[in-house]
Scaffold this active site. Structure first.
Site, PDB file in Angstrom:
ATOM      1  N   CYS A  69       0.864  -1.174   0.000  1.00 28.58           N
ATOM      2  CA  CYS A  69       0.000   0.000   0.000  1.00 28.58           C
ATOM      3  C   CYS A  69       0.904   1.228   0.000  1.00 28.58           C
ATOM      4  CB  CYS A  69      -0.875  -0.012   1.244  1.00 28.58           C
ATOM      5  SG  CYS A  69      -1.804   1.517   1.473  1.00 28.58           S
ATOM      6  N   CYS A 178      -0.825   3.889  -6.333  1.00 25.32           N
ATOM      7  CA  CYS A 178      -1.774   3.333  -5.376  1.00 25.32           C
ATOM      8  C   CYS A 178      -2.055   1.954  -5.948  1.00 25.32           C
ATOM      9  CB  CYS A 178      -3.051   4.164  -5.318  1.00 25.32           C
ATOM     10  SG  CYS A 178      -4.404   3.311  -4.470  1.00 25.32           S
TER      11      CYS A 178
HETATM   12  N1  DGL Z   1      -3.944   0.569  -2.058  1.00 23.96           N
HETATM   13  C1  DGL Z   1      -3.543   1.605  -1.195  1.00 23.96           C
HETATM   14  C2  DGL Z   1      -2.440   2.479  -1.765  1.00 23.96           C
HETATM   15  O1  DGL Z   1      -1.625   1.937  -2.478  1.00 23.96           O
HETATM   16  C3  DGL Z   1      -4.607   2.321  -0.390  1.00 23.96           C
HETATM   17  C4  DGL Z   1      -5.800   2.812  -1.089  1.00 23.96           C
HETATM   18  C5  DGL Z   1      -6.813   3.299  -0.090  1.00 23.96           C
HETATM   19  O2  DGL Z   1      -7.238   2.494   0.748  1.00 23.96           O
HETATM   20  O3  DGL Z   1      -7.153   4.489  -0.118  1.00 23.96           O
HETATM   21  O4  DGL Z   1      -2.318   3.636  -1.472  1.00 23.96           O
END
Ligand code: DGL
Length: 261
Positions: A69, A178
């Site tokens: 993430c 993301c």
């Molecule tokens: N998948 C995550 C990222 O790479 C988080 C997305 C989220 O929950 O807002 O930032």
């Protein structure tokens, strides 16, 4: 065992690359759906949920950690990672591999990410430091829209709206910073047919192989846990890893912010 976490489905794209790169390693994936989306939270809230996710993985026996993430990775820089006992030989995050991928591209690019990631300024500083010409653009609400199954038209509109007034002609690529955005590749391709989309998942997996690949040898098992039961997440797990990959529900952890769209 390698513990991997994200707010939900986005990190599955990283998990897939990790399993392909490290087929003998055992994986435990934690989808913190009770606290999704991470990208609209304050730094204080993020520190709380990210710490909990890492502790949950460690309690369950993870000996190495991958933050799949970007938003979580921006708070896990420097001192804070050390405070949680995450040293370079046991921990891989998204920022460094993403910047490495961007630097290899050699053309001006956009970096798209959640509002929390962009507000942290972590990517801007790292890209600058690596001499990468990049413009950072936040995509509010997009990760949640992807997670909870919004129609493609809504995804495209959210992307288009965030780029209102931005001249894209001088740019060659767009870094998906993301992990959820990799699940919406088609929408990005529709909005930006001329830009090359860069996904750092493979670079992250290579980093993990270098950091703890030889130590993390097992029988290639996969265990998936979530802090909230969401049927779309289960379906995604099945499409990524087949029907034998089971999803188990855990207690939601800190706060009472269970908000499922
Ligand atoms: N998948 C995550 C990222 O790479 C988080 C997305 C989220 O929950 O807002 O930032």
């Amino acid at each position: 065992m390698i513990g991997v976490f994200d707010s939900g489905s986005g990190g599955l794209t990283v998990l897939k690359a990790l399993r392909e790169t490290l087929p003998e390693s055992d994986f435990l994936y934690y989808a913190d759906l009770a606290h999704a989306p991470y990208g609209e939270k304050s730094r204080r809230e993020l520190l709380e949920v990210v710490t909990n996710a890492i502790e949950e993985l460690k309690r369950a026996g993870a000996t190495s950690i991958v933050s799949a993430c970007n938003t979580a990775s921006t708070v896990l820089q420097g001192n804070y990672a050390e405070l949680l006992g995450l040293t370079d030989d046991h921990f891989v995050e998204m920022v460094e591999p993403t910047v490495e991928r961007a630097a290899a591209f050699k053309q001006p690019l956009f970096l798209v990410a959640t509002p929390a990631t962009i507000e942290s300024g972590v990517y801007q500083a790292a890209l600058n430091g690596a001499g990468v010409v990049a413009r950072a653009v936040a995509l509010p609400g997009l990760a949640a829209a992807i997670e909870f199954g919004a129609p493609e038209e809504e995804l495209e509109n959210r992307i288009r709206d965030a780029f209102t007034g931005v001249d894209t002609t001088r740019y060659g690529g767009l870094v998906l910073s993301c992990t959820h955005y990799s699940l919406a590749r088609v929408s990005f391709e529709r909005v930006f047919p001329k830009l090359v989309l860069l996904d750092p998942a493979r670079t992250v997996a290579e980093r993990a192989a270098g950091a703890f690949g030889t130590r993390e040898r097992g029988d290639g098992s996969l265990h998936i846990v979530t802090s909230a039961d969401v049927s779309l997440f289960r379906r995604r797990v099945e499409s990524f890893f087949g029907s034998r990959a089971l999803v188990e529900l855990l207690s939601p952890g800190p706060g009472d912010s269970v908000k499922i769209g």
